[in-house]
Design a protein around this motif. Structure first.
Motif, PDB file in Angstrom:
ATOM      1  N   VAL A  25      36.148  55.459  41.997  1.00  0.00           N
ATOM      2  CA  VAL A  25      36.381  55.063  40.610  1.00  0.00           C
ATOM      3  C   VAL A  25      35.086  54.901  39.814  1.00  0.00           C
ATOM      4  O   VAL A  25      35.129  54.709  38.607  1.00  0.00           O
ATOM      5  CB  VAL A  25      37.176  53.740  40.516  1.00  0.00           C
ATOM      6  CG1 VAL A  25      38.560  53.916  41.090  1.00  0.00           C
ATOM      7  CG2 VAL A  25      36.426  52.601  41.186  1.00  0.00           C
ATOM      8  N   CYS A  26      33.925  54.985  40.472  1.00  0.00           N
ATOM      9  CA  CYS A  26      32.681  54.696  39.759  1.00  0.00           C
ATOM     10  C   CYS A  26      32.393  55.782  38.718  1.00  0.00           C
ATOM     11  O   CYS A  26      32.188  56.940  39.059  1.00  0.00           O
ATOM     12  CB  CYS A  26      31.517  54.609  40.735  1.00  0.00           C
ATOM     13  SG  CYS A  26      29.951  54.393  39.873  1.00  0.00           S
ATOM     14  N   PRO A  27      32.385  55.426  37.442  1.00  0.00           N
ATOM     15  CA  PRO A  27      32.163  56.430  36.400  1.00  0.00           C
ATOM     16  C   PRO A  27      30.712  56.926  36.372  1.00  0.00           C
ATOM     17  O   PRO A  27      30.441  57.967  35.777  1.00  0.00           O
ATOM     18  CB  PRO A  27      32.506  55.687  35.105  1.00  0.00           C
ATOM     19  CG  PRO A  27      32.273  54.257  35.420  1.00  0.00           C
ATOM     20  CD  PRO A  27      32.579  54.083  36.873  1.00  0.00           C
ATOM     21  N   ASP A  34      21.458  53.244  37.202  1.00  0.00           N
ATOM     22  CA  ASP A  34      22.466  54.008  36.461  1.00  0.00           C
ATOM     23  C   ASP A  34      23.783  53.249  36.368  1.00  0.00           C
ATOM     24  O   ASP A  34      24.680  53.653  35.626  1.00  0.00           O
ATOM     25  CB  ASP A  34      22.726  55.355  37.145  1.00  0.00           C
ATOM     26  CG  ASP A  34      21.604  56.339  36.853  1.00  0.00           C
ATOM     27  OD1 ASP A  34      20.734  55.988  36.033  1.00  0.00           O
ATOM     28  OD2 ASP A  34      21.609  57.426  37.442  1.00  0.00           O
ATOM     29  N   CYS A  35      23.902  52.169  37.123  1.00  0.00           N
ATOM     30  CA  CYS A  35      25.139  51.383  37.111  1.00  0.00           C
ATOM     31  C   CYS A  35      25.296  50.743  35.742  1.00  0.00           C
ATOM     32  O   CYS A  35      24.375  50.135  35.222  1.00  0.00           O
ATOM     33  CB  CYS A  35      25.084  50.314  38.192  1.00  0.00           C
ATOM     34  SG  CYS A  35      26.343  49.036  38.006  1.00  0.00           S
ATOM     35  N   ILE A  36      26.463  50.917  35.114  1.00  0.00           N
ATOM     36  CA  ILE A  36      26.678  50.355  33.785  1.00  0.00           C
ATOM     37  C   ILE A  36      27.406  49.022  33.867  1.00  0.00           C
ATOM     38  O   ILE A  36      27.840  48.480  32.858  1.00  0.00           O
ATOM     39  CB  ILE A  36      27.464  51.343  32.885  1.00  0.00           C
ATOM     40  CG1 ILE A  36      28.800  51.701  33.560  1.00  0.00           C
ATOM     41  CG2 ILE A  36      26.645  52.594  32.609  1.00  0.00           C
ATOM     42  CD1 ILE A  36      29.739  52.434  32.622  1.00  0.00           C
ATOM     43  N   GLU A  37      27.566  48.500  35.062  1.00  0.00           N
ATOM     44  CA  GLU A  37      28.197  47.193  35.299  1.00  0.00           C
ATOM     45  C   GLU A  37      29.606  47.137  34.727  1.00  0.00           C
ATOM     46  O   GLU A  37      30.024  46.134  34.169  1.00  0.00           O
ATOM     47  CB  GLU A  37      27.322  46.063  34.741  1.00  0.00           C
ATOM     48  CG  GLU A  37      25.951  46.053  35.375  1.00  0.00           C
ATOM     49  CD  GLU A  37      24.997  45.008  34.805  1.00  0.00           C
ATOM     50  OE1 GLU A  37      25.465  44.088  34.134  1.00  0.00           O
ATOM     51  OE2 GLU A  37      23.787  45.135  35.049  1.00  0.00           O
ATOM     52  N   CYS A  38      30.326  48.254  34.851  1.00  0.00           N
ATOM     53  CA  CYS A  38      31.661  48.317  34.258  1.00  0.00           C
ATOM     54  C   CYS A  38      32.679  47.521  35.053  1.00  0.00           C
ATOM     55  O   CYS A  38      33.706  47.127  34.521  1.00  0.00           O
ATOM     56  CB  CYS A  38      32.114  49.774  34.162  1.00  0.00           C
ATOM     57  SG  CYS A  38      32.328  50.538  35.776  1.00  0.00           S
ATOM     58  N   GLY A  39      32.398  47.299  36.341  1.00  0.00           N
ATOM     59  CA  GLY A  39      33.323  46.484  37.132  1.00  0.00           C
ATOM     60  C   GLY A  39      34.488  47.237  37.747  1.00  0.00           C
ATOM     61  O   GLY A  39      35.354  46.621  38.366  1.00  0.00           O
ATOM     62  N   CYS A  40      34.535  48.567  37.583  1.00  0.00           N
ATOM     63  CA  CYS A  40      35.634  49.333  38.199  1.00  0.00           C
ATOM     64  C   CYS A  40      35.633  49.134  39.712  1.00  0.00           C
ATOM     65  O   CYS A  40      36.689  49.011  40.337  1.00  0.00           O
ATOM     66  CB  CYS A  40      35.477  50.824  37.906  1.00  0.00           C
ATOM     67  SG  CYS A  40      35.781  51.254  36.204  1.00  0.00           S
ATOM     68  N   CYS A  41      34.437  49.120  40.295  1.00  0.00           N
ATOM     69  CA  CYS A  41      34.337  49.029  41.748  1.00  0.00           C
ATOM     70  C   CYS A  41      34.896  47.699  42.247  1.00  0.00           C
ATOM     71  O   CYS A  41      35.696  47.663  43.185  1.00  0.00           O
ATOM     72  CB  CYS A  41      32.897  49.236  42.209  1.00  0.00           C
ATOM     73  SG  CYS A  41      31.702  48.223  41.329  1.00  0.00           S
ATOM     74  N   SER A  42      34.484  46.603  41.584  1.00  0.00           N
ATOM     75  CA  SER A  42      34.999  45.292  42.009  1.00  0.00           C
ATOM     76  C   SER A  42      36.513  45.243  41.823  1.00  0.00           C
ATOM     77  O   SER A  42      37.226  44.627  42.615  1.00  0.00           O
ATOM     78  CB  SER A  42      34.378  44.165  41.184  1.00  0.00           C
ATOM     79  OG  SER A  42      33.011  44.345  41.037  1.00  0.00           O
ATOM     80  N   PHE A  59      26.377  41.445  42.685  1.00  0.00           N
ATOM     81  CA  PHE A  59      25.273  41.841  43.557  1.00  0.00           C
ATOM     82  C   PHE A  59      24.334  42.811  42.839  1.00  0.00           C
ATOM     83  O   PHE A  59      23.120  42.755  43.003  1.00  0.00           O
ATOM     84  CB  PHE A  59      25.810  42.472  44.847  1.00  0.00           C
ATOM     85  CG  PHE A  59      26.270  41.449  45.845  1.00  0.00           C
ATOM     86  CD1 PHE A  59      25.380  40.898  46.751  1.00  0.00           C
ATOM     87  CD2 PHE A  59      27.583  41.024  45.864  1.00  0.00           C
ATOM     88  CE1 PHE A  59      25.786  39.936  47.664  1.00  0.00           C
ATOM     89  CE2 PHE A  59      28.009  40.063  46.762  1.00  0.00           C
ATOM     90  CZ  PHE A  59      27.116  39.521  47.667  1.00  0.00           C
ATOM     91  N   TYR A  60      24.913  43.711  42.028  1.00  0.00           N
ATOM     92  CA  TYR A  60      24.050  44.677  41.333  1.00  0.00           C
ATOM     93  C   TYR A  60      23.214  43.970  40.280  1.00  0.00           C
ATOM     94  O   TYR A  60      22.043  44.295  40.082  1.00  0.00           O
ATOM     95  CB  TYR A  60      24.880  45.787  40.678  1.00  0.00           C
ATOM     96  CG  TYR A  60      25.841  46.443  41.641  1.00  0.00           C
ATOM     97  CD1 TYR A  60      25.522  46.523  42.996  1.00  0.00           C
ATOM     98  CD2 TYR A  60      27.061  46.948  41.216  1.00  0.00           C
ATOM     99  CE1 TYR A  60      26.403  47.086  43.892  1.00  0.00           C
ATOM    100  CE2 TYR A  60      27.938  47.521  42.105  1.00  0.00           C
ATOM    101  CZ  TYR A  60      27.621  47.583  43.441  1.00  0.00           C
ATOM    102  OH  TYR A  60      28.488  48.134  44.323  1.00  0.00           O
ATOM    103  N   ARG A  61      23.834  42.981  39.601  1.00  0.00           N
ATOM    104  CA  ARG A  61      23.067  42.253  38.582  1.00  0.00           C
ATOM    105  C   ARG A  61      21.945  41.477  39.244  1.00  0.00           C
ATOM    106  O   ARG A  61      20.820  41.432  38.741  1.00  0.00           O
ATOM    107  CB  ARG A  61      23.990  41.294  37.833  1.00  0.00           C
ATOM    108  CG  ARG A  61      24.926  42.027  36.896  1.00  0.00           C
ATOM    109  CD  ARG A  61      25.875  41.060  36.248  1.00  0.00           C
ATOM    110  NE  ARG A  61      26.677  41.727  35.234  1.00  0.00           N
ATOM    111  CZ  ARG A  61      27.892  41.353  34.894  1.00  0.00           C
ATOM    112  NH1 ARG A  61      28.451  40.315  35.481  1.00  0.00           N
ATOM    113  NH2 ARG A  61      28.561  42.001  33.964  1.00  0.00           N
TER     114      ARG A  61
END
Ligand code: SF4
Ligand code: SF4
Ligand code: SF4
Ligand code: SF4
Lengths: 183, 568
Positions: B378-380, B407-415, B427-429
């Motif tokens: 799901v990661c865009p 490149d992670c936009i912190e969209c939260g799809c993964c969580s 964790f990414y933040r």
């Protein structure tokens, strides 16, 4: 047969020339290991390691004359990095050289300062500005927190102030997540 | 004409929850008694206060000036008296205070003199500076100063301009309401953007779950003297992400570590375009914005809110309910929990989402990662979230960066999809902010090294210069002596040279040594501390320790220099 030998000889000579040329052209100046060690040291220049600054300590480590656990500002993390670089086991900080402290900057009480310039002479990074008989000020952004200016001041007007956490210095904490017990 | 659309990889379908707040008409929130206006509301340097406590300010008056190129001004949202300039609570997850200007409003809401800008007659650079001084910043969430984004730079123009009406996060409807009610003004702002960027293609991307907004924008686009294509894009989270919107509309991907302008595309939020129109056509700085108040409230709706209004005032207006469990600024996917509800609305506040256990039940406890790679599906941003998680957790930040953490936009799809309920984005933040902090430390260390090396160099140079001066003096004395002797021995002129130089050489050396001694003595006298009377034993000990350290350093530091001095 002869061509094969010739080809090999020509190849060997060219490669040799290229290698020889690059050895001269890209010669590494100075001591590369000391350089790498110096890049890890925190550059506080406080002398707690027993050397007059980080660079001499780095050179001593490179020569095997000093241990890797003598720098309190670098702390355990610094020791870990040095150990990694040198391929040795990390060890605890040698308490004889002092304990790590929270990062601070020096602060001059400008009402008390008599302008004797002793602190300027002590500062290893020229982070104090002022002229003789004038009030002196610490350039906080350049102060490494080495404390070397504190003792020489004849009127005791320099204090070390720990850096408080504020918005620009705030960091996301390591997420505390409750892990579910799986039997 | 329908445009060929592209699909970005990943994304998730979420329940929208838009109907709650977009059914009620838009209202202006009443003027609060107190406005708290933070000086750091945008990316870049915070604004510098230009008013004083006790001063009366007018609506729209600049109270904080932009500091540098990447910065923006802040303004008084209404007239009143400045009662405080100091740290106050701001909408930040840390709960740390930040510099704010507090204004006690006088209810008169009296405007400062302001006039429209004749933007077509102004030089582009002047217009951008003016926009910076009017506080225009991106209202889509990142709050980047718009003046910087409106500078096409070396490329001289930016061919494609995308206006982002995506608003893909659930619950939020402020952009939707803005497009429904103020489509004409938005497009006036777009005209200014087009003027500054020299764009030839203008696209407005709106998710297809907002038919009213699409219709309103299309109608408004009819009456323009330039072409604007309003495009409905499929509603899939995060279609409103800038990079995702670019890919959907153009099929182009922004390369890792590059900006969209590098491929000739600039993206602005609809709210930013509206603010720009207000600034240019009415001379009004950015002092208000639309805010969705929704979630666990009686009457979810959108308000036009003055910057600096306490969030709690808005929640009361929308009907506070019992057992709320705090509020988020932003939506459920990317929003930030607020440390307290008295914090002010800022330029970045698009939504206040009040939580309750019924609407947002607490996450179940996390389980270990089972490496199912659902997150990667799901990661865009086309990352490997499970690997990033592993590296961030173990502090292997180098590897995390190799795996394109930034490149992670912190969209939260993964969580959202993770069956183990791991709060991956946290964790990414954490990893990103650790990396930034380390880079800062590294820069500070490099600066210290440089300054230290320069000091060493300066000391050595000063020493050498002193020695040279002395030598020159000695030389002068020597020549003088030679002359004298030559005079004295005027008649038997022969034996002069050797006899004359030998003793004067010794003289010069003597002078040097004397000078060095005097210097050393002077130094000794200077260094003796005069504050050693009446000390506590502990202080005395500390001083002794430091003195010993210093002495050792000085000794060590002097060695190489002295041996150098002996050489000549
Ligand atoms: S103890 Fe001080 S001078 Fe020595 S390496 Fe560490 S920071 Fe540098
Ligand atoms: S040593 Fe103390 S009194 Fe002297 S200049 Fe520095 S701060 Fe002022
Ligand atoms: S979705 Fe969760 S459990 Fe699955 S691989 Fe990603 S982090 Fe691991
Ligand atoms: S939060 Fe980052 S890693 Fe997770 S899905 Fe979004 S872009 Fe990918």
């Amino acid at each position: 047969m002869l061509t094969a030998i010739l080809v090999m000889v020509v190849l060997a000579v060219t490669v040799g020339l290229v290698l020889g040329w690059s050895a001269v052209r890209f010669k590494v100046e100075g001591n590369p290991l000391a350089e790498k060690i110096d890049a890890i040291l925190p550059q506080t220049q406080c002398g707690q390691c027993g050397f007059p600054g980080c660079r001499p300590y780095a050179e001593a480590i490179a020569k095997g004359e000093a241990d890797i656990n003598q720098c309190p500002p670098g702390g355990e993390e610094g020791i870990k990095k040095l150990a990694e670089l040198l391929g040795v086991e990390p060890k605890p900080l040698d308490e004889a050289h002092g304990a790590p402290k929270p990062k601070s900057v020096a602060f001059i009480d400008e009402q008390l300062c008599i302008g004797c310039t002793l602190c300027i002479q002590a500062c290893p990074v020229d982070a104090i500005s002022g002229a003789a008989k004038q009030m002196h000020t610490i350039i906080a952004a350049e102060c490494t927190g080495c404390e070397l200016c504190v003792a020489p001041c004849p009127v005791d007007c320099i204090a070390m102030v720990p850096i408080a956490e504020d918005l620009p210095h705030w960091k996301w904490k390591y997420p505390v997540i409750e892990l579910k017990r799986v039997a | 004409m329908s445009r060929k659309l592209f699909k970005f990889k990943g994304g998730v379908h979420l329940s929208e929850h838009k109907a709650e707040s977009n059914a009620r008409p838009l209202h202006a929130a009443p003027l609060p008694g107190k406005l708290v206006i933070p000086l750091r509301q945008h990316i870049g340097n915070p604004a510098k206060p230009v008013v004083e406590v006790g001063e009366r300010v007018l609506k729209g008056q600049m109270i904080g000036a932009a500091d540098g190129y990447i910065s923006a001004a802040v303004h008084a949202s209404s007239s009143g008296i400045v009662t405080a300039i100091g740290p106050a609570a701001v909408p930040h997850i840390s709960g740390l205070p930040d510099l704010c200007i507090t204004i006690e409003t006088d209810g008169r809401d009296e405007w400062i003199a302001h006039a429209p800008l004749d933007y077509q007659a102004m030089a582009a650079a002047d217009l951008r500076m003016k926009l910076r001084d009017m506080g225009i910043a991106g209202l889509g969430g990142a709050v980047f100063p718009s003046a910087v984004k409106l500078d096409p730079g070396a490329a001289h123009s930016c061919p494609t301009l995308i206006i982002n009406g995506g608003e893909c996060e659930p619950w939020i409807t402020c952009d939707d309401m803005l497009m429904r009610n103020r489509a004409g003004e938005i497009l006036q702002g777009v005209a200014v953007m087009r003027h500054l960027l020299g764009s030839t293609e203008i696209l407005v991307g709106i998710e297809d779950n907002k038919p009213e907004a699409i219709a309103a924008m299309q109608a408004a686009a009819q009456s323009l003297d330039f072409a604007v294509e309003v495009v409905a894009v499929p509603a899939i989270y995060p279609a409103g992400g800038a990079k995702q919107m670019i890919e959907t509309l153009t099929g182009k991907q922004v390369p890792s570590g590059k900006l969209s302008t590098d491929i000739g595309i600039q993206v602005f939020n609809v709210g930013t375009a509206y603010a720009l129109a207000c600034a240019v056509h009415h001379g009004e700085p950015l002092i208000s914005r639309l805010v969705t108040v929704t979630g666990h409230v009686l009457r979810p709706q959108n308000f036009e809110v003055l910057i600096g209004t306490p969030m709690h005032t808005l929640i009361t207006l929308a009907g506070e309910r019992d057992d709320s469990t705090g509020a988020l600024m932003g939506g459920p996917m990317m929003g930030m929990p607020m440390p307290d509800l008295e914090v002010p609305v800022v330029k970045a506040t698009n939504c206040i989402l009040v939580k309750s256990n019924a609407l947002f039940p607490p996450l179940p406890k996390a389980l270990p990662c089972i490496r199912c790679t659902r997150c990667a599906d799901v990661c865009p941003a086309e990352l490997q979230p499970q690997e990033l998680f592993r590296f961030a957790k173990t502090g292997d930040f180098g590897r995390a960066q190799e795996y394109h953490l930034f490149d992670c936009i912190e969209c939260g799809c993964c969580s959202y999809v993770c069956p183990s309920h791991i709060p991956l984005v946290d964790f990414y933040r954490y990893a990103k902010s650790e990396i930034w902090a380390r880079e800062k430390e590294k820069r500070a260390a490099d600066l210290a090294r440089e300054r230290h090396e320069f000091r060493e160099f300066r000391l050595a140079r000063e020493k050498k210069e002193k020695a040279e001066k002395l030598a020159a003096k000695a030389q002068a004395a020597r020549t003088q002596a030679g002359l004298d002797q030559a005079k004295r021995a005027e008649l038997p002129a022969a034996p002069a040279p050797e006899l004359a130089t030998a003793p004067s050489d010794a003289d010069a050396k003597k002078a040097l040594i004397a000078a060095a001694l005097a210097r050393a003595q002077a130094k000794k006298a200077e260094v003796a501390p005069k504050n050693t009377d009446h000390l506590l034993p502990a202080t005395q000990r500390e001083i002794e320790e430091i003195e010993a350290r210093r002495a050792k350093i000085h000794e060590l530091a002097r060695q190489p220099l002295e041996s150098e001095e002996k050489k000549p």
